[in-house]
Scaffold this active site. Structure first.
Site, PDB file in Angstrom:
ATOM      1  N   ASP A  13       0.807  -1.222   0.000  1.00  8.58           N
ATOM      2  CA  ASP A  13       0.000   0.000   0.000  1.00  8.58           C
ATOM      3  C   ASP A  13       0.842   1.275   0.000  1.00  8.58           C
ATOM      4  OD1 ASP A  13      -2.225  -1.664   0.101  1.00  8.58           O
ATOM      5  OD2 ASP A  13      -2.223  -1.669   2.301  1.00  8.58           O
ATOM      6  N   HIS A  41      -4.881  -1.568  -5.608  1.00  7.61           N
ATOM      7  CA  HIS A  41      -4.054  -0.479  -6.134  1.00  7.61           C
ATOM      8  C   HIS A  41      -4.975   0.679  -6.517  1.00  7.61           C
ATOM      9  CE1 HIS A  41      -0.497  -3.358  -7.227  1.00  7.61           C
ATOM     10  NE2 HIS A  41      -0.835  -3.389  -5.962  1.00  7.61           N
TER      11      HIS A  41
END
Ligand code: GDP
Ligand code: IMO
Ligand code: MG
Length: 431
Positions: A13, A41
């Site tokens: 992340d 994403h």
């Protein structure tokens, strides 16, 4: 640069999706090379806000060919839903291909992921329950099904008939119902039909692009601290988020540039050692200011200060050419900012990532930097950044031994500073 890899340098992340979306504006080809739909994403651009799980983040450039590579594991139903939601947002998906060698996340893999987690009790990994571990286990055990198999119903049936009895024994042992072969085959064949045109041998596409010197991007999933070999095993994923050429279909020597994506602080989702974790107000402020909730599971992310030991680990293993530092703006609110430069382990100072049981006892050694208490969201050039922010970035580059090429100051595509690398490489960084 013709072939560029974009990989996570922390616990995932970091903003890989956001950077790939940016870089893909000039990319001919983007390849997701490992992982499955455990990925989330996020891309924010003129088309809207998207959380991509399986589709490469280059999909927004109509001129970019996107490949889901051989090293990935694909849940075909999940992929179809993702494609549909992109189509609904008027994003073209004609250029999306799935390597026929990629493995399939089967319906029982997801069930087993959940059951295995439950059985681990207090030792849970905190997986995304997307079936990633069980799918890669079957791949390694050579009992997996590959995307190309979905187009060969007889062969598919043979493969499943061989593996289903053992899976069913495990399901029943855990109080679940056994799965029947016929409906399972039917569901997979239907998914195969729906994806038929896209399931191809991608190697010729990749070879042609690399040989012609086209701009190719390799998109990694997760980050090095969850790497199966070099992360905090067993609190890891079941693939290698390290720069992975093989999963993309090209030799490692073809890679010209490796960009390590680092958040300006640290976050992690799931269990396992995370030395700089903050369980105080500073941690809450990071979560709130950075909107740190999982893009796949919605779980609140664990937040902490920047860990330069972990990033150095990533820099060595990946051979970073440069860093992209994301979410600098999230630190705008802080009076002071800490950076972990070493760990203290059993009274001794170390500057490397130790094995997991020791990592769990590692105490971060911090240095403190002053905050800037002013918005960086509109900065577009190095000189627009407040002096303390430049000093902080300088220190990050110095500790990683890697120059910074990009600094991101917001989720929008253009909230980005792009640096010319040469002055950064020389150690004559302006503070
Ligand atoms: P990935 O898995 O590495 O692609 O990262 P995620 O998408 O899971 O998490 C990154 C989150 O931060 C997303 O919500 C992005 O929209 C957001 N983001 C990315 N870059 C920035 C930035 O520079 N500033 C802020 N405030 N948010 C950002
Ligand atoms: P992106 O690509 C953050 C974590 C899970 C768990 C561990 C194993 O968006 O950075 P898995 O489902 O892979 O078996 O879970 O890895 N995890 C992620 N954490 N970002 C991700 O992906 C993740 N994918 C898996 O929380 O700790
Ligand atoms: Mg993510």
């Amino acid at each position: 640069m013709p072939v560029t890899a974009v990989v996570g340098a922390q616990w995932g992340d970091e903003g890989k999706g956001r950077m790939v979306d940016w870089l893909a504006q000039e990319a001919d080809l983007v390849i997701r090379f490992q992982g499955g739909d455990n990925a989330g994403h996020t891309v924010v651009n003129e088309h809207g806000r998207f959380a991509l799980h399986m589709v490469p983040s280059g999909i927004f450039n109509p001129k970019t060919t996107c490949i889901i590579g051989a090293g990935t594991v694909v849940h075909p139903g999940g992929l179809l839903e993702e494609i549909q939601s992109l189509v609904a947002a008027r994003i073209g998906v004609d250029n999306l291909w799935v390597e026929k060698r990629a493995h399939v996340v089967l319906p029982y893999h997801r069930l087993l992921d959940g059951l295995q987690e439950k059985a681990r009790g207090a030792a849970q990994i905190g997986t995304t329950r997307r079936g990633i571990g069980p799918a890669y286990s079957d791949k390694a055990a050579r009992t997996g099904v590959r995307m190309g198999d979905l187009l060969r119903p007889d062969y598919l049936r043979e493969r499943l008939a061989a593996s289903l009895p053992q899976k069913n024994r495990t399901l029943v042992e855990h109080g679940e119902e056994a799965l029947e072969l016929d409906p399972l085959v039917a569901e997979l064949v239907a998914w195969g039909e729906a994806l038929r045109e896209r399931i191809v041998d991608t190697l010729p596409l990749v070879q042609r692009a690399v040989k012609a010197g086209k701009n190719v991007l390799l998109e990694g999933q997760l980050g090095v601290m969850r790497d199966l070999d070099w992360g905090t095993y067993p609190f890891v994923t079941s693939s290698n988020p390290l720069v992975g050429a093989a999963g993309a279909g090209l030799p490692p020597t073809a890679i010209d540039r490796v960009i390590g994506i680092v958040k300006a602080y640290s976050t992690a989702v799931g269990a396992g050692p995370f030395p700089t974790e903050l369980e105080d107000e500073a941690g809450q402020l990071l979560r709130q200011a950075g909107a740190e909730y999982g893009a796949t599971t919605g779980r609140p992310r664990r937040c902490g200060w920047y860990d330069a030991v972990a990033v150095s680990h990533a820099a060595w293993l990946n051979g970073f050419s440069s860093l992209a530092v994301t979410k600098l703006d999230v630190l705008d609110a802080f009076d002071e900012i800490k950076v972990c430069t070493a760990y203290e382990l059993h009274g001794r100072r170390i500057d490397y990532v130790p094995d997991t049981p020791d990592m769990a006892e590692a105490i971060p050694v911090y240095e403190t930097w002053s905050g800037w208490k002013t918005s960086t969201a509109d900065a577009r050039r190095w000189d627009d950044l407040p002096k303390p922010a430049r000093a902080y970035l300088h220190r990050i580059a110095e500790l990683a031994g890697v120059p910074i090429e990009f600094v991101s100051v917001g989720p929008e595509r253009d909230q980005l500073l792009e640096m010319h690398l040469s002055p950064w490489l020389s150690g004559r960084l302006r503070r």
